[in-house]
Design an enzyme around this catalytic site. Structure first.
Site, PDB file in Angstrom:
ATOM      1  N   ASP A  32      70.977  52.643  41.665  1.00 29.93           N
ATOM      2  CA  ASP A  32      70.165  51.545  41.771  1.00 29.93           C
ATOM      3  C   ASP A  32      71.169  50.309  41.809  1.00 29.93           C
ATOM      4  O   ASP A  32      72.441  50.514  41.298  1.00 29.93           O
ATOM      5  CB  ASP A  32      69.099  51.242  40.569  1.00 29.93           C
ATOM      6  CG  ASP A  32      69.644  51.673  39.313  1.00 29.93           C
ATOM      7  OD1 ASP A  32      70.998  51.693  39.014  1.00 29.93           O
ATOM      8  OD2 ASP A  32      69.110  51.444  38.424  1.00 29.93           O
ATOM      9  N   ASP A  90      61.754  52.577  27.711  1.00 32.33           N
ATOM     10  CA  ASP A  90      60.260  52.761  28.310  1.00 32.33           C
ATOM     11  C   ASP A  90      60.089  53.872  29.050  1.00 32.33           C
ATOM     12  O   ASP A  90      59.078  54.058  29.600  1.00 32.33           O
ATOM     13  CB  ASP A  90      59.938  51.530  29.027  1.00 32.33           C
ATOM     14  CG  ASP A  90      60.609  51.370  30.072  1.00 32.33           C
ATOM     15  OD1 ASP A  90      61.663  51.864  30.384  1.00 32.33           O
ATOM     16  OD2 ASP A  90      60.120  50.103  30.744  1.00 32.33           O
ATOM     17  N   HIS A 123      62.072  54.952  31.593  1.00 35.14           N
ATOM     18  CA  HIS A 123      62.216  54.822  33.034  1.00 35.14           C
ATOM     19  C   HIS A 123      63.584  55.505  33.657  1.00 35.14           C
ATOM     20  O   HIS A 123      64.706  55.555  32.745  1.00 35.14           O
ATOM     21  CB  HIS A 123      62.052  53.464  33.734  1.00 35.14           C
ATOM     22  CG  HIS A 123      63.368  52.551  33.315  1.00 35.14           C
ATOM     23  ND1 HIS A 123      63.298  51.259  32.548  1.00 35.14           N
ATOM     24  CD2 HIS A 123      64.617  52.701  33.666  1.00 35.14           C
ATOM     25  CE1 HIS A 123      64.378  50.831  32.177  1.00 35.14           C
ATOM     26  NE2 HIS A 123      65.241  51.306  32.916  1.00 35.14           N
ATOM     27  N   GLU A 152      60.036  52.077  36.952  1.00 34.90           N
ATOM     28  CA  GLU A 152      59.424  51.359  35.580  1.00 34.90           C
ATOM     29  C   GLU A 152      58.143  51.849  35.493  1.00 34.90           C
ATOM     30  O   GLU A 152      57.782  52.670  36.342  1.00 34.90           O
ATOM     31  CB  GLU A 152      59.362  49.877  35.939  1.00 34.90           C
ATOM     32  CG  GLU A 152      60.499  49.046  35.988  1.00 34.90           C
ATOM     33  CD  GLU A 152      61.369  48.812  34.660  1.00 34.90           C
ATOM     34  OE1 GLU A 152      61.225  49.387  33.935  1.00 34.90           O
ATOM     35  OE2 GLU A 152      61.760  47.873  34.693  1.00 34.90           O
TER      36      GLU A 152
HETATM   37  C1  GLP Z   1      69.089  50.137  33.476  1.00 38.46           C
HETATM   38  C2  GLP Z   1      69.308  51.271  34.382  1.00 38.46           C
HETATM   39  C3  GLP Z   1      68.984  52.668  34.025  1.00 38.46           C
HETATM   40  C4  GLP Z   1      69.410  53.122  32.762  1.00 38.46           C
HETATM   41  C5  GLP Z   1      68.813  51.921  31.784  1.00 38.46           C
HETATM   42  C6  GLP Z   1      69.255  52.379  30.481  1.00 38.46           C
HETATM   43  O1  GLP Z   1      67.690  49.861  33.473  1.00 38.46           O
HETATM   44  N1  GLP Z   1      68.634  51.012  35.589  1.00 38.46           N
HETATM   45  O2  GLP Z   1      69.452  53.468  35.069  1.00 38.46           O
HETATM   46  O3  GLP Z   1      69.284  54.275  32.363  1.00 38.46           O
HETATM   47  O4  GLP Z   1      69.345  50.678  32.069  1.00 38.46           O
HETATM   48  O5  GLP Z   1      70.651  51.678  30.161  1.00 38.46           O
HETATM   49  P1  GLP Z   1      71.492  52.007  28.795  1.00 38.46           P
HETATM   50  O6  GLP Z   1      71.966  53.583  29.207  1.00 38.46           O
HETATM   51  O7  GLP Z   1      72.485  51.057  28.777  1.00 38.46           O
HETATM   52  O8  GLP Z   1      70.670  52.100  27.649  1.00 38.46           O
END
Ligand code: GLP
Length: 270
Positions: free
Chosen positions: A72, A141, A143, A148
């Site tokens: 992404d 959440d 995702h 989402e």
């Molecule tokens: C963002 C990214 C996800 C990632 C999430 C959690 O939303 N788009 O790919 O998994 O953050 O991030 P973290 O690993 O910093 O908790």
């Protein structure tokens, strides 16, 4: 689904990196047979990237014949912005390994036609022969990438509006100022991830405990998009003890018991 429970974040990172390295070695990538790797950003995979760099520097693996597709990217953030996923990937991983620049694919959140950019990304993945191993993280959440809650489990790469929860969670990277967090992103879909031959999701910390419980102990549900992993023939979650606190003791024991008979990928690397 395999659930690998490790003591802490460092062990999770080592396990994930060793698993990726082993998968690459087993595949024996060559110029005419590249290994296609799907990659995430976020704090969860940072330790894995650091470990993979160490394994690369020891000469155990090379990334010359590896093609990557990132999950992404924010819409409208310049590529050289320190919080863009382009910057993240080059800073934390690509500039430390031998991957050719042309083998790196990251969605362009500044493309004139965002829908066309997303369609092209799917075409590129297909043209490469599909993804061999997709690695992901998880939002609090539940995702995956930026899929989402409520995202179609059959979704492909597209533009997504971020939820308030995600904007607040990610504001820690934008001076804790929610107004600085982009409100939309380009993301691969849940189906794009599930179409990979293998999917490995990294989950760490108390903050992800509810999501882990929803994804492992409850059913497949578009409100917790990582739960779609239950339908994948080769889905793995590697998590730490802290993230398992909402799971039943029986569930934790069950997965620890099954995994006791699996070889640690670290052993296989030697
Ligand atoms: C963002 C990214 C996800 C990632 C999430 C959690 O939303 N788009 O790919 O998994 O953050 O991030 P973290 O690993 O910093 O908790």
């Amino acid at each position: 689904m395999r659930l690998i429970i490790q003591k802490d974040y460092d062990k999770v990172s080592q396990w994930a990196a060793n698993y990726v390295a082993r998968a690459i070695l087993d595949f024996k990538p060559a110029k005419n047979k590249p290994f296609i790797l799907g990659l995430p950003t976020g704090s969860s995979p940072l330790g894995m990237y650091a470990e993979l760099i160490k394994i690369y520097k020891k000469g155990i693996i090379s990334f010359k014949n590896i093609i990557t597709f990132n999950m992404d990217e924010y819409v409208g953030l310049p590529e050289d912005h320190t919080e863009s996923y382009h910057y993240f990937m080059w800073n934390n991983f690509f500039s430390h390994i031998d991957i050719p620049k042309e083998n790196v694919n990251i969605l362009d959140g500044n493309a004139k036609n965002l829908d066309a950019e997303c369609a092209l990304y799917e075409e590129k993945i297909n043209a490469a022969g599909g993804i061999n191993l997709f690695i992901g993280g998880i939002g609090p959440d539940g995702h995956i990438a930026f899929n989402e809650p409520g995202s179609s489990l059959g979704s492909l790469t597209r533009v997504k509006t971020l939820t308030n929860d995600t904007i607040i969670a990610n504001s820690r990277f934008f001076d804790n100022d929610v107004t600085k967090v982009p409100k939309t992103a380009l993301t691969v879909g849940v189906k794009t991830v599930l179409d990979a031959d293998e999917v490995l999701v990294i989950i760490s910390g108390h903050g992800k405990a509810r999501a882990l419980y929803k994804v492992v102990e409850e059913g497949v549900n578009h409100m917790w998009t990582v739960s779609a992993l239950q339908t994948h023939p080769k889905g793995i979650i590697v998590c730490d003890d802290a993230s398992t606190v909402e799971l039943k003791v029986g569930t934790v024991n069950y997965f620890k018991d099954i995994e006791a008979s699996h070889l640690d990928p670290a052993t296989l690397l030697k």
